[in-house]
Design a protein around this motif. Sequence first.
Motif, PDB file in Angstrom:
ATOM      1  N   UNK A 151      48.117  25.744  44.995  1.00 51.77           N
ATOM      2  CA  UNK A 151      48.765  24.557  44.441  1.00 51.77           C
ATOM      3  C   UNK A 151      50.086  24.934  43.774  1.00 51.77           C
ATOM      4  N   UNK A 152      50.107  25.999  43.012  1.00 51.77           N
ATOM      5  CA  UNK A 152      51.330  26.409  42.312  1.00 51.77           C
ATOM      6  C   UNK A 152      51.098  27.689  41.526  1.00 51.77           C
ATOM      7  N   UNK A 153      52.017  27.966  40.605  1.00 54.07           N
ATOM      8  CA  UNK A 153      51.945  29.184  39.814  1.00 54.07           C
ATOM      9  C   UNK A 153      53.205  29.999  39.960  1.00 54.07           C
ATOM     10  N   UNK A 154      53.138  31.302  39.663  1.00 54.30           N
ATOM     11  CA  UNK A 154      54.296  32.177  39.846  1.00 54.30           C
ATOM     12  C   UNK A 154      54.638  32.249  41.322  1.00 54.30           C
ATOM     13  N   UNK A 155      55.862  31.911  41.706  1.00 51.77           N
ATOM     14  CA  UNK A 155      56.219  31.882  43.134  1.00 51.77           C
ATOM     15  C   UNK A 155      56.035  33.245  43.778  1.00 51.77           C
ATOM     16  N   UNK A 156      55.331  33.319  44.911  1.00 53.89           N
ATOM     17  CA  UNK A 156      55.156  34.616  45.588  1.00 53.89           C
ATOM     18  C   UNK A 156      56.421  35.032  46.309  1.00 53.89           C
ATOM     19  N   UNK A 157      56.525  36.364  46.584  1.00 51.49           N
ATOM     20  CA  UNK A 157      57.669  36.882  47.351  1.00 51.49           C
ATOM     21  C   UNK A 157      57.519  36.568  48.825  1.00 51.49           C
ATOM     22  N   UNK A 158      56.275  36.535  49.296  1.00 50.04           N
ATOM     23  CA  UNK A 158      56.041  36.212  50.698  1.00 50.04           C
ATOM     24  C   UNK A 158      54.640  35.641  50.845  1.00 50.04           C
ATOM     25  N   UNK A 159      54.429  34.878  51.918  1.00 49.34           N
ATOM     26  CA  UNK A 159      53.128  34.287  52.220  1.00 49.34           C
ATOM     27  C   UNK A 159      52.849  34.505  53.692  1.00 49.34           C
ATOM     28  N   UNK A 160      51.685  35.074  53.997  1.00 52.40           N
ATOM     29  CA  UNK A 160      51.247  35.253  55.372  1.00 52.40           C
ATOM     30  C   UNK A 160      49.852  34.647  55.492  1.00 52.40           C
ATOM     31  N   UNK A 161      49.786  33.480  56.105  1.00 51.18           N
ATOM     32  CA  UNK A 161      48.491  32.807  56.175  1.00 51.18           C
ATOM     33  C   UNK A 161      48.008  32.462  54.781  1.00 51.18           C
ATOM     34  N   UNK A 162      46.819  32.991  54.429  1.00 49.49           N
ATOM     35  CA  UNK A 162      46.263  32.770  53.091  1.00 49.49           C
ATOM     36  C   UNK A 162      46.487  33.997  52.206  1.00 49.49           C
ATOM     37  N   UNK A 163      47.369  34.881  52.660  1.00 49.86           N
ATOM     38  CA  UNK A 163      47.696  36.103  51.903  1.00 49.86           C
ATOM     39  C   UNK A 163      49.003  35.879  51.141  1.00 49.86           C
ATOM     40  N   UNK A 164      48.951  35.973  49.810  1.00 48.39           N
ATOM     41  CA  UNK A 164      50.116  35.775  48.955  1.00 48.39           C
ATOM     42  C   UNK A 164      50.494  37.119  48.338  1.00 48.39           C
ATOM     43  N   UNK A 165      51.809  37.436  48.365  1.00 47.79           N
ATOM     44  CA  UNK A 165      52.262  38.747  47.878  1.00 47.79           C
ATOM     45  C   UNK A 165      53.399  38.575  46.879  1.00 47.79           C
ATOM     46  N   UNK A 166      53.356  39.399  45.834  1.00 48.21           N
ATOM     47  CA  UNK A 166      54.410  39.435  44.825  1.00 48.21           C
ATOM     48  C   UNK A 166      54.969  40.847  44.785  1.00 48.21           C
ATOM     49  N   UNK A 167      56.285  40.979  44.968  1.00 48.23           N
ATOM     50  CA  UNK A 167      56.940  42.291  44.930  1.00 48.23           C
ATOM     51  C   UNK A 167      57.622  42.475  43.587  1.00 48.23           C
ATOM     52  N   UNK A 168      57.447  43.670  43.007  1.00 50.78           N
ATOM     53  CA  UNK A 168      58.041  43.996  41.708  1.00 50.78           C
ATOM     54  C   UNK A 168      58.877  45.256  41.859  1.00 50.78           C
ATOM     55  N   UNK A 169      59.980  45.315  41.127  1.00 44.75           N
ATOM     56  CA  UNK A 169      60.798  46.532  41.088  1.00 44.75           C
ATOM     57  C   UNK A 169      60.946  46.974  39.639  1.00 44.75           C
ATOM     58  N   UNK A 170      60.799  48.289  39.442  1.00 45.73           N
ATOM     59  CA  UNK A 170      60.918  48.931  38.142  1.00 45.73           C
ATOM     60  C   UNK A 170      59.936  48.320  37.142  1.00 45.73           C
ATOM     61  N   UNK A 171      58.733  48.906  37.125  1.00 48.45           N
ATOM     62  CA  UNK A 171      57.704  48.468  36.189  1.00 48.45           C
ATOM     63  C   UNK A 171      57.453  49.573  35.177  1.00 48.45           C
ATOM     64  N   UNK A 172      58.093  49.519  34.004  1.00 48.45           N
ATOM     65  CA  UNK A 172      57.843  50.533  32.985  1.00 48.45           C
ATOM     66  C   UNK A 172      56.427  50.393  32.438  1.00 48.45           C
ATOM     67  N   UNK A 173      55.953  51.401  31.696  1.00 48.16           N
ATOM     68  CA  UNK A 173      54.612  51.302  31.138  1.00 48.16           C
ATOM     69  C   UNK A 173      54.437  50.000  30.364  1.00 48.16           C
ATOM     70  N   UNK A 174      53.295  49.351  30.577  1.00 43.65           N
ATOM     71  CA  UNK A 174      53.021  48.085  29.918  1.00 43.65           C
ATOM     72  C   UNK A 174      52.198  47.183  30.811  1.00 43.65           C
ATOM     73  N   UNK A 175      51.854  45.996  30.319  1.00 46.04           N
ATOM     74  CA  UNK A 175      51.010  45.074  31.040  1.00 46.04           C
ATOM     75  C   UNK A 175      51.792  43.990  31.744  1.00 46.04           C
ATOM     76  N   UNK A 176      51.230  43.491  32.866  1.00 44.02           N
ATOM     77  CA  UNK A 176      51.880  42.473  33.672  1.00 44.02           C
ATOM     78  C   UNK A 176      50.808  41.483  34.153  1.00 44.02           C
ATOM     79  N   UNK A 177      51.222  40.303  34.514  1.00 43.20           N
ATOM     80  CA  UNK A 177      50.269  39.308  35.009  1.00 43.20           C
ATOM     81  C   UNK A 177      50.968  38.344  35.949  1.00 43.20           C
ATOM     82  N   UNK A 178      50.127  37.734  36.840  1.00 40.68           N
ATOM     83  CA  UNK A 178      50.589  36.703  37.766  1.00 40.68           C
ATOM     84  C   UNK A 178      49.614  35.542  37.658  1.00 40.68           C
TER      85      UNK A 178
END
Length: 824
Positions: free
Chosen positions: A568-595
């Motif tokens: 329905x919605x949420x953080x926009x994915x970088x790409x979608x293939x069928x029912x597979x949603x992917x988020x690409x990240x660059x430079x992730x320093x130590x710490x927590x992340x969420x989608x």
Amino acid sequence: MGWGRRGRPVPGGSPRLPLGVLAAAALSALLWAALPVGAMTAGPTPLADTQGPVITNVRVPFPVAPDSVLIRATATDDQSIVVAAEFSVDYVSNGSRTPFKMLPEAPPWDSSVEDVNWSGSYDFFTQGLAPGTHSLFLHARDSAGNWGPYANVPFVISDPTTTGPQTLTVDVAPANVTEGGLTTINATLIDWFHKPIVRAEFFLDAPGPYTSGISMTGPWGVPSMQVTWSGVLPTAFGEHLVFVHGENGDGTWGTPVVGRFIARAPAFTLLLLPDRDTAGPGETVTYRLPFENRGNADATSASLPVSLPGMRAYASDTIGNTTAIGGGLAASTAHTAEYVFATIPPGSYEFTISASVAPTATDGLLLSPTATLDFTNEHAWDFPAIAATAQGTVVAPELSMSVDAPPIANAGESTVVTIQLDNSGVRDIPVVTVALPQSAWTHVRTDNAAILNGRAVGVGTWVFADMPPGFHAFLVTEDISTDAPDGATIAWAAEAGYTSRVGAWTTITASGSAAVSRPMFFAPTVDFSPEVVEGATATLTVRFANEGSVAARSARLQVALPVGLSWVGGNPPSSVTGRQYAWDFSYLPPGGYSVEILVAGSAAGRADIQTELTYTSANGAALGDVSTSATLVVRPAPIPPATVYATASLAASASGLAVFVATERGKTAFLFLFLPLYTRLRHEKVLDHETRGMIRGYIVANPGDHYNAIKEALELPNGTLAYHIQVLQKEMIVKSVKDGKFRRFYPYEMRVPETGQPTKSQRVILDLIRVNPGITPRDAAALLGLTSSTVSYHLERLEDLARIEYRREGISKKLYVKGGDPAA
């Protein structure tokens, strides 16, 4: 009675002739009178005068500036006196124009050599002439009527737009300046076009770019003045030049004019010369220290410290040889000796110093003492010190080794270990073996031992033949395991063996270490409510953390949604293939992340959500992946109580109706007459229809969206959407509210937002703009997966509510939350 060239009287004002010419003429007449008549007629006839005077030494002002113009020249005739001179500009006089008539400098015309001149105003001389280069054509006539050849001389008329002030004089005082003493520079400037002079500057030894010189002072604002500068000029001894020029109010600089002065200063050369290039432990080396003051002034308060390397000791010197210049040893330690001199006149001097090599000195130790001469002059001017260094080495054979490893080794990448071998002896070592044992997290990939005539005889073992004296190094490239834990220590312990000069097998060791550094991710976790009602929405929060010591260069989170859940919605994915949603990240320093993902239950049952995270090292090497799964249960939607509208009379007439419905016309009439009744009777089946369930799920996730937005988002035909949304409204599952020219849809049980508040969809767009200030409408539509028209509508509403604003940047319109920072 007239007057001759030098004030002598000339009878009757007749043409003047020099006394020598008159005497020669009288003597010639007497000689001719004494000759017989026959002899007179037989003699040669005097040559006729056919050549005019020659013009030389022409002087024209350069350039011709607005002042009185003086043109001078010299006319010389071999046979007759000069009686006239004239000149023209840019053409040869031919009678069509009137030339400029010149006058003798000592009138009247009475000599075969006449200095002539013309003097007049600048305006008269330059009338009709443009600024630039011109030619002066000048000739003279003798008393025989002969005009001589033209002398052609180029000259320049100043352009008031490009001519700056002229520097008339430059004076430097004193003419002999002692370094550090006060120097005064005076110059006289004039602007011939009467423009105010606004500043002046000078350059030392060579002109530089205008306005980059040293500024002078003067009574600015007038066309002529004297400018001055006074201060200390740091110069080397010898002759120097100063170039002075000024600028007028039009911003035009004049040509620099040179002044000269001589700087008086001491200047030294210094050498440090050993009596040998090599020495053994315990031996003594003697150094000569010749130095010369090649300047033109005395040096005073000179000091000359000599620094000796740490493995040597001061022994003796011959400083007593320099007592004539006040030389003496001021202080000495085991490794230094400092000498002082009262006054050093120009000339050459020398003394020696001896130092012993320490008994423990190793082979190859550098013997490199340094001497530094520091000095001043009578003005206490501190000149730059000069230094000299001697070279030498200790001869004592020995092989040493070191391991140079980077302090940090990145897991999953390769690192280079440098093994350094130092043969400080005087011979080639026939065979050297080197071993570098492997650790649990390292493996040798390549090496370049071949550059040292070496070869590998196993993993991490090499043999080198005939290693010459000197410093040698080879590189070993090792792969660091992807399993190496963050913070672990990798130790390299190398061992080398060789046969010493006395024939004994000798082993040496060296070590190095590096700390493992890596990003470290564990399996993501999914936060969600364990159940969701079919057609309702739920928020999935996928959390993951870099618990390593460095940033990951990139990471990719993939979430696979099962058939029972719809995006329905949420953080926009970088790409979608069928029912597979992917988020690409660059430079992730130590710490927590969420989608965050907003889903809707689309089919009752068990929904297994699969997540996978792949990531790389700080420099992009793949470090593997971690994955997890989570299960969410989709419950069937509750069915509202059925409302039965069938009546007894309908049941009683059922048999007769059956006959009518059997016809095609009857089927059509039945469909239109009893469809509402049928729908009411089948309420429990309303949400069983996949399209109606999808429409209801979208409205629950995006309350307040208008009809066209729903149609475009779900890609439904207009008739299909109109039919199903009418059914949902009749069954009180959704409701609609008129908003201007649009009708907005909400879940039936939801309170309609008050006017002036954004809808949920608009709040999603508002959050996107807040996180991405300066985003364009087109990019916002792409990230949200919505059509441009849908996003444009919501943006128009948000702008009406004064929640966002447009800003034009170049050719693009950018979006900002009211009060947002466009630079954020």
